[in-house]
Structures are given as structure tokens and as C-alpha cells.
Design a protein around this motif. Structure first.
Motif, mmCIF file in Angstrom:
data_model
loop_
_atom_site.group_PDB
_atom_site.id
_atom_site.type_symbol
_atom_site.label_atom_id
_atom_site.label_comp_id
_atom_site.label_asym_id
_atom_site.label_seq_id
_atom_site.Cartn_x
_atom_site.Cartn_y
_atom_site.Cartn_z
ATOM 1 N N ARG B 58 0.856 -1.165 0.000
ATOM 2 C CA ARG B 58 0.000 0.000 0.000
ATOM 3 C C ARG B 58 0.900 1.226 0.000
ATOM 4 N NH1 ARG B 58 -4.856 1.965 -1.278
ATOM 5 N NH2 ARG B 58 -5.770 3.328 0.296
ATOM 6 N N GLU B 59 0.498 2.289 -0.706
ATOM 7 C CA GLU B 59 1.360 3.467 -0.791
ATOM 8 C C GLU B 59 0.675 4.697 -0.210
ATOM 9 O OE1 GLU B 59 2.259 5.440 -4.552
ATOM 10 O OE2 GLU B 59 4.356 4.857 -4.249
ATOM 11 N N GLU B 65 5.487 3.655 2.013
ATOM 12 C CA GLU B 65 4.995 2.369 1.514
ATOM 13 C C GLU B 65 4.820 1.422 2.682
ATOM 14 O OE1 GLU B 65 6.685 1.427 -2.897
ATOM 15 O OE2 GLU B 65 7.024 -0.090 -1.374
ATOM 16 N N LEU B 66 3.919 0.483 2.542
ATOM 17 C CA LEU B 66 3.703 -0.467 3.626
ATOM 18 C C LEU B 66 3.317 -1.819 3.060
ATOM 19 C CD1 LEU B 66 3.310 -0.689 6.826
ATOM 20 C CD2 LEU B 66 0.896 -0.663 6.239
ATOM 21 N N LEU B 68 1.371 -5.056 2.973
ATOM 22 C CA LEU B 68 0.099 -5.509 3.526
ATOM 23 C C LEU B 68 0.144 -6.995 3.865
ATOM 24 C CD1 LEU B 68 -2.520 -3.668 1.290
ATOM 25 C CD2 LEU B 68 -1.787 -3.099 3.605
ATOM 26 N N ILE B 92 -3.591 -1.067 -4.837
ATOM 27 C CA ILE B 92 -2.373 -1.654 -4.263
ATOM 28 C C ILE B 92 -1.316 -1.887 -5.344
ATOM 29 C CG2 ILE B 92 -3.467 -2.777 -2.287
ATOM 30 C CD1 ILE B 92 -2.660 -4.835 -5.321
ATOM 31 N N ARG B 131 -8.454 -12.610 2.827
ATOM 32 C CA ARG B 131 -7.887 -11.266 2.712
ATOM 33 C C ARG B 131 -8.345 -10.394 3.861
ATOM 34 N NH1 ARG B 131 -4.429 -13.479 1.277
ATOM 35 N NH2 ARG B 131 -5.577 -14.709 -0.243
ATOM 36 N N MET B 135 -5.908 -8.579 6.511
ATOM 37 C CA MET B 135 -5.982 -7.141 6.770
ATOM 38 C C MET B 135 -6.143 -6.893 8.266
ATOM 39 S SD MET B 135 -6.118 -5.476 3.725
ATOM 40 C CE MET B 135 -7.392 -4.286 3.447
ATOM 41 N N LEU B 136 -6.953 -7.709 8.915
ATOM 42 C CA LEU B 136 -7.116 -7.588 10.359
ATOM 43 C C LEU B 136 -5.782 -7.794 11.054
ATOM 44 C CD1 LEU B 136 -10.436 -9.300 11.485
ATOM 45 C CD2 LEU B 136 -9.796 -6.903 11.606
ATOM 46 N N THR B 138 -2.815 -7.329 9.804
ATOM 47 C CA THR B 138 -1.982 -6.151 9.534
ATOM 48 C C THR B 138 -2.366 -5.005 10.464
ATOM 49 O OG1 THR B 138 -1.856 -6.810 7.217
ATOM 50 C CG2 THR B 138 -1.221 -4.563 7.736
ATOM 51 N N ILE B 139 -3.662 -4.793 10.632
ATOM 52 C CA ILE B 139 -4.130 -3.727 11.517
ATOM 53 C C ILE B 139 -3.685 -3.982 12.952
ATOM 54 C CG2 ILE B 139 -6.206 -2.760 12.583
ATOM 55 C CD1 ILE B 139 -7.518 -2.881 9.821
#
Lengths: 208, 208
Positions: B58-59, B65-66, B68, B92, B131, B135-136, B138-139
Motif C-alpha cells: 500500500r502506498e 509504503e507499507l 500488507l 495496491i 484477505r 488485513m485484520l 496487519t491492523i
DNA sequence: CCACCTCTGTAACATTTGTAACTGTATAAC
DNA sequence: GTTATACAGTTACAAATGTTACAGAGGTGG
């Protein structure tokens, strides 16, 4: 209920599906602060929001909490769909942000309709897509923004969801949602007030 | 290609679907470092990974940048499904983590199969669910973990994805993925080495 | 009115992370 | 070999965030 259902969903679902929904689903009223779903709960039905708003939270192993996003009229909870389809337990907590109504759809129907109604399928995919987008936004905020930007953003979100320039929360409550401490929130709020962006009062904040 | 396809997906898809896939899809080889999808690109087909691994980034608006998550054999990219169904542009960037192969499925077929094959539908929903879960995670990392924990976790992920105890990256590359600076990574890595968890070398790291 | 409690403001300090600058070292290029 | 370059180590400092402690303001119930 039929009326609210019609008003909210008649542009999305066809007649036949609306009728089926009325038949099989149960209505559920909720009040601000109600815990609608909690971590680890088994989910037996999918909620469709008719009125009001719900906030979705993630919890840390030891104490921390973080607001993920809000859902509103016309939304459903992709997380609960995930749970239902995967027969897993809830990964999130859902708390009523305002009073409101939702209808509960049994999992079996959810699956049946996926094959039967194209509009239902679209709705389900749209929900997933919206949720993915919200999660991306949340990640952006966490990764790329400082606490002052996150807080300002939070206040704007709250204002939008509640249709009011007044945010009725204590600093402590805000701190929970952003996973930080009350002192940090007080500090930044005071700075925002000095910049003339908000006005602070006891237990509520006005956006200017 | 038929062979790899069979090996990877024959437990998921039925015969008829596998055949259709072979017919309509194009194969695509990629090499480590290839940019497979970039921000803002229109997506015309859905990728199914056959071999290798891809990292999803993700930018930020300005530079940041990160990482994911990674996707691997048997995965697809829910983000591209989102784009296809919603006719939106990519949110992305996807970069090949290793050499590998994927097959590209035209959007039209993706939709057609949703009605036609239950296994395809399950696969698509599973992808979305996976996915969302990633994402969870990552959060969680962003919200609840410090940089040292995030870095350690990153090294373990990398090790798993590449099936090797050696991570062949410079500190600068790692810093990009975690959206921090090289000095911070060097500092924490040195601390991890002192604790005996890793051994540092020029341009690669060994997990102990 | 008084006692109590919640909410907020603030100061002092610790920790974490980011930034700038400089050094040494291994590798590649010549 | 010598030079250039990428990579890593380290220091010193700045900024952001977290923690602890305490004081005052405002509301509530007796």
C-alpha cells in the motif's frame, strides 16, 4: 418493518427477494451502547442495518481496543458473512453507536439466495468490497498519519455518522477508540481548540 | 501448465471448471522483483497463483509504503476481484517476491462461473475471507505492536514465504516494507542479534 | 450545602521512533 | 592494485507518544 425495509433496500433488491426477506428474517431493535456482537461469539445470522449506526472494534490480547469503521443504513457486516460462511467465531466487537433497527437473516438463506438472486450476490460482493476499502483506509490512517490527524479524522467521522456538529464523548472514550491514552487525547484536543477548529465542553466537543 | 494447475487446484475445483480454466486463461511467468500490478492500473483479469509468492503493498500520498501481506500458491488477489467487480482501479501494488507462475482469468468468466460453479463461488468467498483476515492481522500489528515486534514478525513471515532461514534483504528494503527508516531497522536488528535471535551479515540475515 | 465522583487540564518525565551526520567495510568496477 | 559504491554501525539529537501524578471544575445525591 416492511416499510423501512422497502425504503432502504428497494433500489437494491428485486420484489421477490424483498418478500422472502420479510418472511424469514427477524427484526431487532438496538439502543446506543448495546453490544450487538462480541469477540468469539458464534454468529448464526447476517444483520442488515435498517436505521442507526454501529461501530466495529478490534481488540488486542491485553486490553487495547481500536475502532475499525462504522456501518450504517444499507450496510451489512462482512465480518459476520465471513463467520457464517467459514463457520468461525467473531473477530470483532460491534457496538451500537446510535439507536436503530436491523434485520437478521438466517445463514441458510444467505447461501440459498447467492445462487438464486443476482441482486443478492451483487449486494454481498459490494459489502465485501466496501469493507476491504474501509480496512485499507484504516490501515492508511494507522501507518501514515500522526495522532492529531487521526483524531481530527475521527471527529469528522463521528460528526458525519451522527449528523451533528457535536460529538458527545468523553476524552477517555475517544482514547479507547483510537487505542491511546486519555492524556494524549486531551493534549491534542486542546491544541485543536487553540487552532480554532473545535470548541471543548464538558463531555462533548463542537466542530467549528 | 495443465499439470501445475491440476496439482494446485484439483482439490478445490471440479473437473469441468478446471477444463474451462485451461481453455480461457493465459499463463504468465514472473521473476523476483517484477511489478505485477501497480497503483491506479485498470485490471482486466483475475490472477490465480500457481507457484511462487507475491507481496502486496500500500502506498502513501507522499512516498511512504507499507507491506500488507503475501499471497502464495492457491491464492488469488481479492483486491483485483474488487477492482473487476467494481470496475475500479488498483488500490495496491503487487511485486513478485520470488520467481513464479500465475494464470490470468478474464473478468467475464469470473462472473459467469459465479453462477455456474459452486466450487468457484466458494473459492471466491474464501479468498475474500482470507484477505479480510490478513488485513485484520496487519491492523493488529500496526495498532498494537512496537517496531521491534513488527520487525521480528516480518522476518518470520519472510522466512516462511521463502522457505529459508536466510532473509536476503538490505536494511533499507526492510525499512520500506515497514514504512520506517533504515537507521531504525539497523538499530533493532542489532538488538535482536545481541539477544541471540538472529545473525547479521552483509545483505542477508539468518534466523537462529 | 457537603461529600463524592467524573471529567478535564497540565506538568514532568520515560520511551519509542524519526532524522542527520559521519565512519568503516565489503563488494564491484576500473 | 585503486577507486567507487552500496551497505551497515553508531552517535547525537529531535519529535511524537505514553505514563504518572495531581489539581481544579462541574455535576449528582444525600
Amino acid at each position: 418493518m416492511e416499510n423501512t425495509l422497502q425504503n432502504t433496500y428497494n433500489f437494491i433488491f428485486e420484489e421477490a427477494l424483498l418478500n422472502e426477506i420479510s418472511e424469514v428474517s427477524k427484526i431487532h431493535d438496538f439502543k446506543e451502547g448495546d453490544i450487538i456482537i462480541d469477540f468469539g461469539e458464534n454468529i448464526k445470522s447476517i444483520p442488515l442495518i435498517l436505521t442507526g449506526a454501529i461501530k466495529i472494534l478490534r481488540e488486542d490480547f491485553d486490553e487495547g481496543e481500536l475502532l475499525l469503521y462504522f456501518i450504517e443504513k444499507g450496510d451489512t457486516c462482512a465480518m459476520s458473512m465471513q463467520c457464517c460462511l467459514g463457520k468461525a467465531k467473531s473477530e470483532i466487537r460491534a457496538i451500537a453507536e446510535t439507536d436503530g433497527q436491523l434485520i437478521l437473516i438466517p445463514v441458510a438463506k444467505m447461501n440459498e439466495w447467492l445462487g438464486k438472486y443476482a441482486t443478492w450476490r451483487d449486494f454481498v460482493f459490494n459489502s465485501y468490497n466496501n469493507r476491504l476499502k474501509e480496512m485499507l483506509t484504516t490501515i492508511d490512517h494507522l501507518a501514515f498519519m500522526n495522532m492529531d490527524e487521526r483524531l481530527l479524522n475521527y471527529l469528522l467521522e463521528k460528526s458525519k455518522i451522527n449528523h451533528s456538529k457535536e460529538i458527545h464523548n468523553t476524552h477517555q472514550e475517544i482514547a479507547y477508540d483510537l487505542n491511546t491514552s486519555r492524556v494524549v487525547i486531551s493534549r491534542i484536543l486542546k491544541a485543536l481548540e487553540n487552532k480554532g477548529k473545535i470548541k471543548l465542553n464538558r463531555a462533548y466537543i463542537e466542530l467549528l
